[in-house]
Write a protein that holds these residues in place. Sequence first.
Motif, PDB file in Angstrom:
ATOM      1  N   THR A   1      16.015  -9.196  -5.407  1.00 38.16           N
ATOM      2  CA  THR A   1      16.516  -9.840  -4.191  1.00 38.16           C
ATOM      3  C   THR A   1      16.374  -8.910  -2.996  1.00 38.16           C
ATOM      4  O   THR A   1      15.950  -9.328  -1.913  1.00 38.16           O
ATOM      5  CB  THR A   1      17.992 -10.240  -4.370  1.00 38.16           C
TER       6      THR A   1
ATOM      7  N   TYR B   1      21.925  -9.935   1.078  1.00 34.11           N
ATOM      8  CA  TYR B   1      21.497 -10.654   2.284  1.00 34.11           C
ATOM      9  C   TYR B   1      22.384 -10.329   3.489  1.00 34.11           C
ATOM     10  O   TYR B   1      21.923 -10.379   4.627  1.00 34.11           O
ATOM     11  CB  TYR B   1      21.509 -12.161   2.039  1.00 34.11           C
TER      12      TYR B   1
ATOM     13  N   ILE C   1      13.760  -9.072   0.443  1.00 34.95           N
ATOM     14  CA  ILE C   1      14.069  -8.908   1.872  1.00 34.95           C
ATOM     15  C   ILE C   1      13.026  -8.011   2.523  1.00 34.95           C
ATOM     16  O   ILE C   1      12.543  -8.295   3.630  1.00 34.95           O
ATOM     17  CB  ILE C   1      15.484  -8.323   2.042  1.00 34.95           C
TER      18      ILE C   1
ATOM     19  N   PHE D   1       9.905  -9.972   2.869  1.00 35.35           N
ATOM     20  CA  PHE D   1      10.056 -10.946   3.956  1.00 35.35           C
ATOM     21  C   PHE D   1       9.869 -10.265   5.307  1.00 35.35           C
ATOM     22  O   PHE D   1       9.099 -10.733   6.165  1.00 35.35           O
ATOM     23  CB  PHE D   1      11.440 -11.592   3.874  1.00 35.35           C
TER      24      PHE D   1
ATOM     25  N   LEU E   1      11.217 -14.416  -0.243  1.00 37.49           N
ATOM     26  CA  LEU E   1      12.654 -14.593  -0.033  1.00 37.49           C
ATOM     27  C   LEU E   1      13.237 -15.618  -1.002  1.00 37.49           C
ATOM     28  O   LEU E   1      14.367 -15.479  -1.473  1.00 37.49           O
ATOM     29  CB  LEU E   1      12.905 -15.033   1.415  1.00 37.49           C
TER      30      LEU E   1
END
Length: 432
Positions: A372, A236, A376, A379, A73
């Motif tokens: 990015t 996000y 996620i 993560f 992350l």
Amino acid sequence: MMSWVQSRYIMKYPVGWMRVGLLALVIIANIVANYEGELAPVVPIMLPDLHLSLTDYGFIVAGSAVISAIVALISGPWIDKYGRMFFVVAGTLVTAIAVFAMCLVHNTTQFIIVRFIMAIILGVCIPATTGLIRDFTPRVGRALGFGLWTFGPVGANYLAAGVAGATLPKFHNTWQSQFVIMGIFCLIVALIVAFLIRDLCPGLRAQIVQDHNDVASVNQSSKDKDETIASTKLVYGSFRIWALAVGIVLFLLLYFFNQAFGPVYLTTVFKYSPAKASTFASYFWLANMVALVVVGWLSDRLRLRKIFSFIGVIGLLLFMYFWIHLIGHHVSTGTMILYNSLSGVLLGIGFGPWMALFSENLEDIHPTLQATGWAIWAFATNVLVAVAGSITFPVADKYGFGAWFDVCWIGAAVYGVLIFVGRGPWFKSKRA
């Protein structure tokens, strides 16, 4: 560092054999990076030497997964900003050193330290390598590209299981022998990757390539574009991205069980030898790899993602019913090979097209936020793996392995619902 990275930028979108070669480098780099999780073949003989119980090992797996989740992350936006290549090169070299270091492990503390180092590298390499796969594949070809990317985690499992099944008896079942063999392999691959890997220039990374017909216009547009990294809040804050990321992890609970505990399960429940259990596991990984490539190719030909993933869900739900009922019965070698292979095929059908779907949904938000977005997913994957790793054996000890497989069944069903959140056609693509 940045001068070295910029000196190896590709200024034109790769095509032909150059693209094939770059994809091959990413795949073998991913095999090395994912060796962090491929300890399963030697777990049955390593844990007694380190005085670890299965429950304690489960908590170590969970801790490693949490570290990978946090690192992924954090590193995702940095990988989007500075490119993928440096992180992949550094990651493969450190992993090779860590694999050799496993030969020197003599107690639980040393094992945890080395395992956590590998977890850090995996957390960096997942968004970096997935970003490179997206960079080097147009949308027509993306599912096949990501199917080949899975040769990293799947290929590492297959390689580790296959090597262990073939060589453990020759080295008197010493688990250290496996890390010597794989350490040599990882070091050779790391050096090849360091010398040959390349990265797209920032202008090219900001483009969306539909198919090979777009290459000329993309090359021209990249020269005129002053690339700006978009706000990470776009990704996000996207419910769609989080839903797709969490959904696929729930679908893959059986995959993660096989990855961490597959041979242990076979030796514990069906009383197979460690070498034979590793051989059975290798059939699962081989079938999974074949399915990922074949289904990826079909998905690209039809430009459809969601329907293939949904078929994988339905198939896995039916499979789990019969898989659970094997527990407590004598299972012949041929039957066990068949079941392991079938589960690998069904998981591949559900996962490969999903990767293309996820990447395309990220591109629709902004093409510069691939790492990015994949961070996620990494993560979500590692957090849920941490939870699963912590409770697998407590649940199995109290209620039996059938109860844990019921959890896997429910996870697949939830994923079948969350597929509908993703954007993309079900039965007919918009572009031929």
